[in-house]
Design a protein around this motif. Structure first.
Motif, PDB file in Angstrom:
ATOM      1  N   ASP A   1      -2.974 -12.348 -10.024  1.00  0.00           N
ATOM      2  CA  ASP A   1      -4.205 -12.174 -10.799  1.00  0.00           C
ATOM      3  C   ASP A   1      -3.899 -11.240 -11.957  1.00  0.00           C
ATOM      4  O   ASP A   1      -3.810 -10.014 -11.790  1.00  0.00           O
ATOM      5  CB  ASP A   1      -5.321 -11.593  -9.922  1.00  0.00           C
ATOM      6  N   GLY A   2      -3.724 -11.814 -13.146  1.00  0.00           N
ATOM      7  CA  GLY A   2      -3.384 -11.034 -14.324  1.00  0.00           C
ATOM      8  C   GLY A   2      -4.506 -10.162 -14.844  1.00  0.00           C
ATOM      9  O   GLY A   2      -4.298  -9.351 -15.748  1.00  0.00           O
ATOM     10  N   GLY A   3      -5.697 -10.300 -14.280  1.00  0.00           N
ATOM     11  CA  GLY A   3      -6.835  -9.519 -14.750  1.00  0.00           C
ATOM     12  C   GLY A   3      -7.090  -8.250 -13.960  1.00  0.00           C
ATOM     13  O   GLY A   3      -8.041  -7.516 -14.260  1.00  0.00           O
ATOM     14  N   ARG A   4      -6.254  -7.985 -12.953  1.00  0.00           N
ATOM     15  CA  ARG A   4      -6.474  -6.814 -12.108  1.00  0.00           C
ATOM     16  C   ARG A   4      -5.154  -6.110 -11.823  1.00  0.00           C
ATOM     17  O   ARG A   4      -4.083  -6.708 -11.930  1.00  0.00           O
ATOM     18  CB  ARG A   4      -7.147  -7.194 -10.779  1.00  0.00           C
ATOM     19  N   VAL A   5      -5.246  -4.846 -11.426  1.00  0.00           N
ATOM     20  CA  VAL A   5      -4.075  -4.088 -10.986  1.00  0.00           C
ATOM     21  C   VAL A   5      -4.435  -3.365  -9.694  1.00  0.00           C
ATOM     22  O   VAL A   5      -5.604  -3.069  -9.430  1.00  0.00           O
ATOM     23  CB  VAL A   5      -3.599  -3.058 -12.039  1.00  0.00           C
ATOM     24  N   GLY A   6      -3.408  -3.070  -8.901  1.00  0.00           N
ATOM     25  CA  GLY A   6      -3.609  -2.303  -7.686  1.00  0.00           C
ATOM     26  C   GLY A   6      -3.536  -0.815  -7.958  1.00  0.00           C
ATOM     27  O   GLY A   6      -3.161  -0.379  -9.055  1.00  0.00           O
TER      28      GLY A   6
ATOM     29  N   GLY B   1      -2.107  -4.836  -3.806  1.00  0.00           N
ATOM     30  CA  GLY B   1      -2.454  -6.018  -4.562  1.00  0.00           C
ATOM     31  C   GLY B   1      -2.286  -5.790  -6.067  1.00  0.00           C
ATOM     32  O   GLY B   1      -1.674  -4.808  -6.493  1.00  0.00           O
ATOM     33  N   PRO B   2      -2.853  -6.701  -6.842  1.00  0.00           N
ATOM     34  CA  PRO B   2      -3.717  -7.806  -6.419  1.00  0.00           C
ATOM     35  C   PRO B   2      -2.981  -9.054  -5.936  1.00  0.00           C
ATOM     36  O   PRO B   2      -3.610 -10.035  -5.561  1.00  0.00           O
ATOM     37  CB  PRO B   2      -4.495  -8.135  -7.705  1.00  0.00           C
ATOM     38  N   THR B   3      -1.630  -9.038  -5.942  1.00  0.00           N
ATOM     39  CA  THR B   3      -0.876 -10.251  -5.613  1.00  0.00           C
ATOM     40  C   THR B   3      -1.111 -10.664  -4.166  1.00  0.00           C
ATOM     41  O   THR B   3      -0.952  -9.858  -3.240  1.00  0.00           O
ATOM     42  CB  THR B   3       0.629 -10.036  -5.839  1.00  0.00           C
ATOM     43  N   GLY B   4      -1.498 -11.927  -3.979  1.00  0.00           N
ATOM     44  CA  GLY B   4      -1.671 -12.497  -2.652  1.00  0.00           C
ATOM     45  C   GLY B   4      -0.506 -13.405  -2.305  1.00  0.00           C
ATOM     46  O   GLY B   4       0.283 -13.803  -3.166  1.00  0.00           O
TER      47      GLY B   4
ATOM     48  N   SER C   1       1.251  -4.452  -9.289  1.00  0.00           N
ATOM     49  CA  SER C   1       0.799  -5.741  -8.764  1.00  0.00           C
ATOM     50  C   SER C   1       1.129  -5.924  -7.295  1.00  0.00           C
ATOM     51  O   SER C   1       0.827  -6.958  -6.709  1.00  0.00           O
ATOM     52  CB  SER C   1       1.431  -6.881  -9.569  1.00  0.00           C
ATOM     53  N   GLY C   2       1.786  -4.935  -6.688  1.00  0.00           N
ATOM     54  CA  GLY C   2       2.142  -5.033  -5.280  1.00  0.00           C
ATOM     55  C   GLY C   2       3.519  -5.587  -5.018  1.00  0.00           C
ATOM     56  O   GLY C   2       3.862  -5.880  -3.870  1.00  0.00           O
ATOM     57  N   LEU C   3       4.354  -5.714  -6.056  1.00  0.00           N
ATOM     58  CA  LEU C   3       5.681  -6.316  -5.906  1.00  0.00           C
ATOM     59  C   LEU C   3       6.817  -5.297  -5.964  1.00  0.00           C
ATOM     60  O   LEU C   3       7.986  -5.666  -5.908  1.00  0.00           O
ATOM     61  CB  LEU C   3       5.889  -7.386  -6.977  1.00  0.00           C
ATOM     62  N   GLY C   4       6.481  -4.016  -6.102  1.00  0.00           N
ATOM     63  CA  GLY C   4       7.511  -2.979  -6.096  1.00  0.00           C
ATOM     64  C   GLY C   4       8.177  -2.758  -7.430  1.00  0.00           C
ATOM     65  O   GLY C   4       9.361  -2.402  -7.488  1.00  0.00           O
TER      66      GLY C   4
END
Length: 343
Positions: free
Chosen positions: A189-194, A287-290, A103-106
């Motif tokens: 966005d729980g519907g997508r992954v990076g 992402g997908p986290t903004g 999700s882009g958060l490590g």
């Protein structure tokens, strides 16, 4: 990094260490600053440590290696690596909370560091987190996750040499405390992954050439705008620099993430925020986290409520307002019964 002995009496065998709980923070990877590499180093990263979400792992001495909870498979893999590298004893891992994967958060780095550092502490081995990261193959391009774990804050690393054998994670060049008044609006966005794993490696190899002039511009934005603005508590100045970095990098990576941002829904929310006069918007890593950076809590909370109303028909989107983290991971050392009762 906070190490907190709880209910422990040195020299008293009855109070010997039996459990360790590690709470590792998520982070924003704001971007790579030099993908050109003409000066002999490549990447260079700017990032910011978050109050939440977090990875929380409980480790206890056990007769055999075991892992349970969310992301247990990755936790067990990290423990096996730590056992092979540092000779840690059998440990039972309970992953009590995990950062959302890809999700882009490590999530991978924070889980690996939490398990590796915690298992070493439980086994009485004082192993530096940097050595754990190297042994567990974390920090191949960036030290933002490692820096977030070690001490939090707004972080800048110096990238990796373009040639030669794989070395330790990149050197950390700057750590600036995140102003207490600032808030970060996170958009999940729980519907997508990076991208991750092999797909990420392939994308990095197939990126178009990175112009030297663009690397110059991003480094100047970081050194002469983003970092001094943060040091002076200027959220708008910081946001202008970060927004520009995000636009330039988002366009460079667009072929592999479907546009400037991975999630069209997150992109729409970020456009609304930017139109309201908040310049510091972007996407963390693939992402997908903004995210959006605000100078005060009231404005961030109001924006989050407005976005929840606007996107009430899209349950895949979640909005949260968080502080920065200026201490890094928390490591609680205690006998198992006392630690097991801690939330």
């Amino acid at each position: 990094m906070r190490v907190t002995p709880q209910n422990r009496q040195d020299g008293d065998p009855s109070r010997a260490l039996r459990a360790v709980r590690v709470i590792a923070p998520g982070r924003l990877h704001i971007g790579f600053l030099d993908l050109n590499g003409s000066l002999g180093r490549r990447f260079g990263s700017l990032g910011l440590t978050l109050e939440r979400p977090v990875t929380r792992v409980l480790m206890e001495n056990a007769a055999a290696l075991a892992a349970s909870g969310p992301d247990a498979a990755r936790a067990e893999k990290a423990l096996k690596c730590a056992a092979a590298e540092f000779g840690v004893e059998n440990v039972r891992i309970t992953v009590e909370a995990a950062l959302p994967a890809h999700s882009g958060l490590g999530s991978g780095t924070q889980l690996a560091l939490a398990v590796g550092v915690g298992a070493c502490a439980l086994s009485g081995k004082a192993i530096d987190a940097r050595d754990v990261a190297h042994a567990l193959s974390r920090g191949a391009r960036s030290s933002i996750g490692l820096g977030a774990f070690q001490g939090g804050g707004l972080l800048l690393d110096g990238g990796k040499p373009v040639s030669g054998p794989r070395r330790q994670p990149p050197p950390l060049l700057s750590r600036i405390p995140i102003p207490e008044a600032w808030r970060i609006l996170l958009i999940f966005d729980g519907g997508r992954v990076g991208l991750s794993g092999g797909d990420e490696i392939q994308a990095m190899e197939e990126l178009p050439p990175f112009p030297e002039a663009l690397a110059d511009h991003l480094c100047r934005l970081t050194l002469m705008a983003a970092l001094p603005s943060a040091a002076e508590g200027d959220a708008i100045g910081f946001g202008r620099a970060v927004g520009e970095i995000q636009r330039r990098l988002g366009d460079h990576f667009a072929r592999f993430q479907g546009g400037r941002f991975t999630s069209p829904d997150v992109a729409e929310a970020l456009r609304i925020i930017e139109a309201d006069g908040v310049p510091g918007v972007g996407q963390s890593s693939w992402g997908p986290t903004g995210f959006a950076v605000y100078g005060d809590a009231a404005a961030a909370d109001a924006a989050a409520e407005d976005l929840r109303r606007r996107f009430s028909d899209r349950p895949n989107l979640v909005f949260d307002v968080v502080r920065g983290n200026n201490h890094g991971a928390t490591i609680d050392l205690a006998p198992a019964p006392a630690l097991g009762a801690t939330v």
